[in-house]
Design an enzyme around this catalytic site. Structure first.
Site, PDB file in Angstrom:
ATOM      1  N   LYS A 158       0.852  -1.182   0.000  1.00 16.75           N
ATOM      2  CA  LYS A 158       0.000   0.000   0.000  1.00 16.75           C
ATOM      3  C   LYS A 158       0.894   1.240   0.000  1.00 16.75           C
ATOM      4  CE  LYS A 158      -0.495   1.576   4.645  1.00 16.75           C
ATOM      5  NZ  LYS A 158      -1.236   2.070   5.741  1.00 16.75           N
TER       6      LYS A 158
ATOM      7  N   HIS B 271      -7.284  -0.736   5.540  1.00 15.46           N
ATOM      8  CA  HIS B 271      -7.403  -1.704   6.639  1.00 15.46           C
ATOM      9  C   HIS B 271      -8.825  -1.803   7.211  1.00 15.46           C
ATOM     10  CE1 HIS B 271      -3.155  -1.765   6.278  1.00 15.46           C
ATOM     11  NE2 HIS B 271      -2.914  -0.669   6.970  1.00 15.46           N
TER      12      HIS B 271
HETATM   13  P1  NDP Z   1      11.963   3.401   2.633  1.00 17.54           P
HETATM   14  O1  NDP Z   1      12.045   4.792   2.129  1.00 17.54           O
HETATM   15  O2  NDP Z   1      12.524   3.073   3.964  1.00 17.54           O
HETATM   16  O3  NDP Z   1      12.677   2.432   1.577  1.00 17.54           O
HETATM   17  C1  NDP Z   1      12.507   2.588   0.200  1.00 17.54           C
HETATM   18  C2  NDP Z   1      13.432   1.630  -0.520  1.00 17.54           C
HETATM   19  O4  NDP Z   1      13.322   1.894  -1.922  1.00 17.54           O
HETATM   20  C3  NDP Z   1      14.889   1.786  -0.157  1.00 17.54           C
HETATM   21  O5  NDP Z   1      15.503   0.513  -0.249  1.00 17.54           O
HETATM   22  C4  NDP Z   1      15.402   2.699  -1.263  1.00 17.54           C
HETATM   23  O6  NDP Z   1      16.773   2.521  -1.534  1.00 17.54           O
HETATM   24  C5  NDP Z   1      14.617   2.167  -2.425  1.00 17.54           C
HETATM   25  N1  NDP Z   1      14.542   3.150  -3.494  1.00 17.54           N
HETATM   26  C6  NDP Z   1      13.853   4.311  -3.519  1.00 17.54           C
HETATM   27  N2  NDP Z   1      14.036   4.920  -4.717  1.00 17.54           N
HETATM   28  C7  NDP Z   1      14.856   4.112  -5.429  1.00 17.54           C
HETATM   29  C8  NDP Z   1      15.394   4.155  -6.730  1.00 17.54           C
HETATM   30  N3  NDP Z   1      15.129   5.151  -7.581  1.00 17.54           N
HETATM   31  N4  NDP Z   1      16.192   3.155  -7.133  1.00 17.54           N
HETATM   32  C9  NDP Z   1      16.464   2.130  -6.324  1.00 17.54           C
HETATM   33  N5  NDP Z   1      15.993   2.014  -5.073  1.00 17.54           N
HETATM   34  C10 NDP Z   1      15.185   2.994  -4.644  1.00 17.54           C
HETATM   35  O7  NDP Z   1      10.443   2.984   2.509  1.00 17.54           O
HETATM   36  P2  NDP Z   1       9.677   1.856   3.336  1.00 17.54           P
HETATM   37  O8  NDP Z   1      10.494   0.633   3.376  1.00 17.54           O
HETATM   38  O9  NDP Z   1       9.212   2.419   4.618  1.00 17.54           O
HETATM   39  O10 NDP Z   1       8.357   1.651   2.457  1.00 17.54           O
HETATM   40  C11 NDP Z   1       8.367   0.961   1.212  1.00 17.54           C
HETATM   41  C12 NDP Z   1       6.917   0.800   0.743  1.00 17.54           C
HETATM   42  O11 NDP Z   1       6.199   0.034   1.671  1.00 17.54           O
HETATM   43  C13 NDP Z   1       6.158   2.119   0.596  1.00 17.54           C
HETATM   44  O12 NDP Z   1       5.247   1.981  -0.465  1.00 17.54           O
HETATM   45  C14 NDP Z   1       5.391   2.227   1.906  1.00 17.54           C
HETATM   46  O13 NDP Z   1       4.217   2.990   1.760  1.00 17.54           O
HETATM   47  C15 NDP Z   1       5.061   0.761   2.130  1.00 17.54           C
HETATM   48  N6  NDP Z   1       4.829   0.414   3.525  1.00 17.54           N
HETATM   49  C16 NDP Z   1       5.808   0.608   4.482  1.00 17.54           C
HETATM   50  C17 NDP Z   1       5.582   0.222   5.789  1.00 17.54           C
HETATM   51  C18 NDP Z   1       6.659   0.344   6.834  1.00 17.54           C
HETATM   52  O14 NDP Z   1       6.436  -0.131   7.967  1.00 17.54           O
HETATM   53  N7  NDP Z   1       7.807   0.944   6.548  1.00 17.54           N
HETATM   54  C19 NDP Z   1       4.287  -0.367   6.199  1.00 17.54           C
HETATM   55  C20 NDP Z   1       3.356  -0.545   5.111  1.00 17.54           C
HETATM   56  C21 NDP Z   1       3.629  -0.153   3.839  1.00 17.54           C
HETATM   57  P3  NDP Z   1      17.849   3.589  -0.977  1.00 17.54           P
HETATM   58  O15 NDP Z   1      18.084   3.154   0.427  1.00 17.54           O
HETATM   59  O16 NDP Z   1      19.014   3.394  -1.850  1.00 17.54           O
HETATM   60  O17 NDP Z   1      17.214   4.948  -1.093  1.00 17.54           O
END
Ligand code: NDP
Length: 482
Positions: free
Chosen positions: A141, A233
Site C-alpha cells: 500500500k 485496513h
Molecule cells: P523506505 O524509504 O525506507 O525504503 C525505500 C526503498 O526503496 C529503499 O531501499 C530505497 O533505496 C529504495 N529506493 C527508492 N528509490 C529508489 C530508486 N530510484 N532506485 C532504487 N531504489 C530505490 O520505505 P519503506 O520501506 O518504509 O516503504 C516501502 C513501501 O512500503 C512504501 O510503499 C510504503 O508505503 C510501504 N509500507 C511501508 C511500511 C513500513 O512499515 N515501513 C508499512 C506498510 C507499507 P535507498 O536506500 O538506496 O534509497
C-alpha cells in the site's frame, strides 16, 4: 510446485528490515521455505552482498530482539541471498538483474518501494526482458491516493501483469485473527445463524495507534487517517465481517463477496456528513506518562495550521438485506491511549428480562487483532451462591489460539502472506475492484467533508479522539467498547 525466486526491490528500506526479512527468516527457521528458493535483495546503493548483509543483520536484531537469528542460523539463511544494485528509474541498470533471473523458475517481484516507482519498475523490467518467464508481483500500500490515481496505478500494473499475477498487500489480511474470523463465521453454526440484523445491534471497528507521525510529516499531511487507514485496513475488516459466505476459499469467491459489501456501503454525502463523521487532530498531551508534542509541533512540520485529520470516526451503513439497520462504527487515530485493533460485535438485548434490574447484559463478541490476538465472547451465567437467589454475572469465553498450535508464538502477518504468494494463493490479497470501489466511497466522503468544512477538532494526545466522537455513538444510546 515450480521453483521460486524472490526479488525484493527496496531491500535496504525500513519495511524490508522491519517486516520482510524477519518474516522470511522465521519461515526459514520453520523449514517452510523451499530448499532452492533464491532471494535477490535489490536496492540503489552500489555495494557488495558482504557489505549489505551486516547492516541488515543489525537492523533485524533491533526489531526482532530475542527472536533474532543466531550466527549459525544467519549463515545458513543468507546462503540464499544475492545483492543486486539497481537505480529503479534507470533502464540501463537492469542488466545484472536480467543475468541473475532464471526463466525456468517463477520470479516473484516484491515492490517495497515508494508507489511512484511501481509503474517505472514494471516498464523497465519489461523493456529489459526481465519478464520473460513466469512472473508475479507483490505491491505494498498505498495503491493511489484517490480513485483516479488508484486506477492509474492499477492500469500501469495491468499493462505488464495479469490480475492473477498481482498480489496487493493489506497486511491485516495476513493476521491469524483475521483468518480466524472467517473460520469463526463459516465453521460455527451458532455464530453463522446469529450473524445478521435480527441478532446484532451494531458493529465497532477500532484501530488505535499510540505513535504520532514518526518523522513522516510531509507525507502524512497530504494523506491523513482516512486515506492511510480507513480506505484499506478498516474497509477490509468491515468486508470480512459483513460479506456473505463465499462459495469457496478461492480468491475470486472471497473478492466477489467483499466487493459487494463496498458497493452496498451507503455513500456519505454533504447532507449526512456532519451527522456521520467526526474528524480530529491531536494537540500535545501525555501517553503512558510521557509528554508528546501536538501534530503541528512534530518534527518536519513547517506550517502554522493544517486541516489534515489524525483521527476519524465514521458511522457507516451497509444497505443490504443482512445488515439493514445495523450501524458500523469505525474509528482510527494516532496518539490514542492504546495500540489496539479490534472488532466488536454487539448483540441485541433480549426482548424481555426475567431476572430483574441490570440483568439484561447483551452478549458481545470481541475479535482482537492487537495486542494479544484472540477472540472473546461475553456470556451471562448465574453466580454460584446460596445467599443470592438469582444473581447474574458476565463471563468471558476466551479462544486461545495457542492451544493446539504447532507454534510457540503468533506468526506475523507477513509470514503467511509470503507463503501464500510463493505458493500462488491470492485469497488473502486485495483485488483491483475492491480497492477502486473503496476509493470511490472514500473520495465522496472527503468531498463531502470539504463541502461542509467538517473541521479536524483538536484532541489531546493520549485521549480517545475529540469529545464529539463520543457523541457520535452516544446519541444512538451506545458507547465505544474501550
Ligand atoms: P523506505 O524509504 O525506507 O525504503 C525505500 C526503498 O526503496 C529503499 O531501499 C530505497 O533505496 C529504495 N529506493 C527508492 N528509490 C529508489 C530508486 N530510484 N532506485 C532504487 N531504489 C530505490 O520505505 P519503506 O520501506 O518504509 O516503504 C516501502 C513501501 O512500503 C512504501 O510503499 C510504503 O508505503 C510501504 N509500507 C511501508 C511500511 C513500513 O512499515 N515501513 C508499512 C506498510 C507499507 P535507498 O536506500 O538506496 O534509497
Amino acid at each position: 510446485m515450480a521453483a521460486v525466486d524472490l526479488i525484493i526491490f527496496g531491500a535496504s528500506g525500513d519495511l524490508s528490515a522491519r517486516k520482510l526479512f524477519p518474516a522470511l527468516f522465521q519461515l526459514e527457521r520453520l523449514n517452510l521455505l523451499q530448499k532452492d528458493l533464491r532471494i535477490a535483495a535489490v536496492a540503489r546503493t552500489k555495494q557488495t552482498l558482504d557489505e549489505f548483509l551486516p547492516v541488515l543483520k543489525g537492523k533485524m536484531a533491533s526489531y526482532m530482539g530475542d527472536d533474532a537469528p543466531s550466527d549459525d542460523e544467519w549463515a545458513s539463511f543468507t546462503q540464499r541471498f544475492s545483492y543486486v544494485a539497481v537505480n529503479f528509474s534507470e533502464p540501463d541498470e537492469y542488466g545484472e538483474l536480467r543475468e541473475w533471473l532464471d526463466d525456468e523458475r517463477v520470479s516473484l517481484f516484491y515492490f517495497a518501494t515508494p508507489p511512484s516507482l511501481f509503474a517505472p519498475i514494471c516498464e523497465h523490467l519489461s523493456t529489459t526482458n526481465c519478464l520473460a518467464g513466469d512472473c508475479r508481483i507483490v505491491v505494498e500500500k498505498p495503491i493511489g491516493e484517490n480513485l483516479e490515481s488508484s486506477i492509474n496505478v492499477n492500469e500501469a500494473l495491468s499493462r505488464y501483469f495479469d490480475e492473477k499475477a498481482i498480489y496487493r498487500i493489506d497486511h491485516y489480511l495476513g493476521k491469524e485473527t483475521v483468518q480466524n474470523l472467517l473460520v469463526l463465521r463459516f465453521a460455527n453454526s451458532f455464530i453463522n445463524s446469529q450473524w445478521d440484523n435480527t441478532c446484532i445491534d451494531h458493529v465497532q471497528i477500532t484501530v488505535g495507534e499510540m505513535v504520532g507521525i514518526e518523522g513522516r510529516w510531509s507525507y502524512y499531511d497530504k494523506v491523513g487517517q482516512l486515506r492511510d487507514m480507513v480506505q484499506n485496513h478498516l474497509m477490509q475488516l468491515m468486508c470480512l465481517v459483513a460479506m456473505e459466505p463465499p462459495n469457496s476459499l478461492e480468491a475470486e469467491s472471497i473478492r466477489d463477496e467483499k466487493v459487494k459489501i463496498v458497493r452496498a456501503l451507503r455513500r456519505i454525502d454533504s447532507q449526512s456528513v456532519n451527522e456521520k463523521v467526526v474528524r480530529g487532530q491531536y494537540i500535545n498531551g501525555w501517553i503512558r506518562g510521557t509528554a508528546v508534542p501536538g501534530y503541528l509541533d512534530e518534527d518536519g512540520c513547517e506550517m502554522d495550521s493544517s486541516d489534515t485529520e489524525t483521527y476519524i470516526a465514521i458511522k457507516a451503513h451497509i444497505d443490504n438485506w443482512r445488515w439493514s439497520g445495523v450501524p458500523f462504527y469505525l474509528r482510527t487515530g494516532k496518539r490514542l491511549p492504546e495500540k489496539v485493533t479490534e472488532i466488536v460485535i454487539q448483540y441485541k438485548s433480549l426482548p424481555h428480562n426475567i431476572f430483574g434490574n441490570g440483568a439484561n447484559i447483551p452478549n458481545k463478541l470481541v475479535i482482537r487483532l492487537q495486542p494479544n490476538e484472540g477472540i472473546e465472547l461475553s456470556m451471562v451465567s448465574k453466580k454460584q451462591s446460596l445467599k443470592e437467589r438469582m444473581s447474574l454475572q458476565s463471563h468471558l469465553l476466551d479462544l486461545d489460539f495457542r492451544e493446539g498450535s504447532d507454534l510457540d508464538r503468533i506468526p506475523d502477518a507477513y509470514e503467511r502472506l509470503f507463503l501464500d504468494a510463493i505458493q500462488g494463493d491470492q485469497s488473502l490479497f486485495v483485488g483491483r475492484e475492491e480497492i477502486e470501489e473503496s476509493w470511490r466511497w472514500c473520495d465522496q466522503l472527503i468531498e463531502a467533508c470539504k463541502e461542509q468544512q467538517v473541521p479536524a477538532l483538536p484532541y489531546q494526545a493520549g485521549a480517545w479522539g475529540p469529545a464529539k466522537a463520543e457523541v457520535l455513538i452516544e446519541k444512538d444510546f451506545r458507547s465505544w467498547h474501550v
